[in-house]
Design an enzyme around this catalytic site. Structure first.
Site, short mmCIF file in Angstrom:
data_model
loop_
_atom_site.label_atom_id
_atom_site.label_comp_id
_atom_site.label_asym_id
_atom_site.label_seq_id
_atom_site.Cartn_x
_atom_site.Cartn_y
_atom_site.Cartn_z
N THR A 7 0.83 -1.21 0.00
CA THR A 7 0.00 0.00 0.00
C THR A 7 0.86 1.26 0.00
O THR A 7 1.97 1.24 0.51
CB THR A 7 -0.88 -0.04 1.27
N ARG A 34 -14.12 -7.48 -0.65
CA ARG A 34 -13.40 -7.21 0.61
C ARG A 34 -12.85 -5.77 0.59
O ARG A 34 -12.28 -5.31 -0.39
CB ARG A 34 -12.24 -8.20 0.75
N GLY A 44 -10.41 -3.08 2.76
CA GLY A 44 -9.41 -3.00 3.82
C GLY A 44 -9.53 -1.74 4.64
O GLY A 44 -10.56 -1.05 4.63
N THR A 76 -0.30 1.16 6.74
CA THR A 76 -0.12 0.01 5.86
C THR A 76 0.04 -1.23 6.72
O THR A 76 0.72 -1.19 7.75
CB THR A 76 1.09 0.17 4.92
N GLY A 97 -5.02 -5.14 7.00
CA GLY A 97 -6.12 -4.20 7.18
C GLY A 97 -7.16 -4.57 8.21
O GLY A 97 -7.70 -3.71 8.91
N1 ASP Z 1 -3.73 -2.26 4.52
C1 ASP Z 1 -3.95 -2.83 3.22
C2 ASP Z 1 -5.22 -3.65 3.25
O1 ASP Z 1 -5.41 -4.40 4.18
C3 ASP Z 1 -2.84 -3.71 2.75
C4 ASP Z 1 -1.48 -3.06 2.75
O2 ASP Z 1 -1.21 -2.21 3.59
O3 ASP Z 1 -0.68 -3.44 1.89
O4 ASP Z 1 -5.96 -3.58 2.31
#
Ligand code: ASP
Length: 310
Positions: A178, A206, A208, A229, A232
């Site tokens: 992310t 889904r 996040g 990040t 999630g």
């Molecule tokens: N936080 C993001 C999610 O769960 C994933 C990530 O941080 O790469 O969608």
């Protein structure tokens, strides 16, 4: 720390990112990409521009780079598509905009901003968000634009299962790709922006933490601006970004104390892996993570740094 006139931090994801597992050419590519995104934000702030414009400029650069799991390079869902989430928030008015599960939009962060400024709503999802994007003249791309061989391989390893993985996860390696940015401008205003493809092989629909205001993204001039990040589901359950803001506002903690408490204490105890970037009302920066590494960078007048490992 002296009060800087402006400051900015960016991230490109956190996870098991170690020096020993990173080829030199890949490290150079990540460093270069982060540096360019940081520079895009710095230029806005140095010339007296708004924090909101700075965070959007930095995130657009990261979305356009297939190294990161956002925009071009977004991970594959269980059905083999790309469903992207993004959010933006400004600290002066507490206006916020978010999109969830959008496909084909080249820069979801710009769509989130459009939602904030022109839709009369805070969050739009799926086809409704895409219809609003078309109406607003947003740029769309074909699926081929979002295709990345590496992420396609990640997905083929798990697509016949119920397993959903974090970006770059291979074997025991766990990384989250992310992207996000937070900034304080010379006028004293804060902003935060986050954009993601989510998690590899995630279920249809889904969503996040990134587009959830208060979980993965939050900004308030009185306290701080945060972009997260990590896994999630844990960040949503911990309401991470707003929790840090509350620890400052009601608990009287410093940015550093609030971030450490939430990232290394609360999240770790739940098993929530990841990190975040934060800036407070005075421009102090904090970039904590409980994973092995986090692609990150920060800058203030006459100071800048890009790093990956702990
Ligand atoms: N936080 C993001 C999610 O769960 C994933 C990530 O941080 O790469 O969608």
């Amino acid at each position: 720390m002296d009060t800087p006139t402006w400051s900015i931090a960016i991230h490109g994801g956190a996870g098991t990112i170690t020096r020993s597992s990173m080829p030199a050419h890949k490290e150079a590519a990540y460093t270069e990409a982060l540096s360019r995104a940081l520079q895009a934000g710095e230029e806005v702030l140095r010339s007296g521009g708004q924090a909101l414009d700075a965070v959007c400029a930095a995130v657009v650069m990261l979305e356009d780079d297939p190294l990161f799991n956002a925009g071009r390079g977004a991970v594959f869902t269980h059905t083999g598509s790309h469903e992207m989430d993004a959010a933006v928030m400004r600290g002066d008015t507490l206006d916020a905009g978010a999109v969830a599960g959008v496909t084909g939009v080249r820069n979801p962060i710009l769509l989130a901003r459009e939602v904030m400024e022109y839709s009369g709503h805070v969050m739009l999802s799926g086809q409704g968000a895409e219809a609003f994007a078309r109406q607003s003249g947003m740029v769309f791309e074909d699926p081929a634009y979002f295709h990345d061989d590496f992420r396609h391989r990640q997905w083929t390893e798990v697509r016949d299962s119920d397993i959903y993985r974090l970006d770059h996860a291979e074997g025991d390696e766990r990384k989250f790709g992310t992207v996000g940015a937070v900034a304080r401008d010379v006028h004293g205003h804060l902003a935060a922006a986050t954009s993601t493809g989510g998690m590899t092989n995630k279920r249809w629909g889904r969503i996040g933490d990134s587009p959830v205001i208060g979980a993965g993204t939050y900004a308030n001039d009185r306290t701080c601006a945060i972009s997260c990040t990590g896994h999630g589901e844990f960040f949503i359950r911990s309401v991470v970004a707003y929790d840090i803001s509350c620890l400052i506002e009601y608990g009287g903690l410093s940015l550093e104390e609030a971030c450490q408490h939430v990232v290394t204490d609360k999240l770790m105890n739940m098993g929530g892996e990841g990190g975040l970037i934060a800036v407070d009302a005075l421009g102090h920066l904090c970039l904590p993570f409980n994973s092995e590494g986090m692609y990150r960078g920060w800058a203030r007048p006459a100071q800048r740094e890009v790093s990956i490992y702990r």
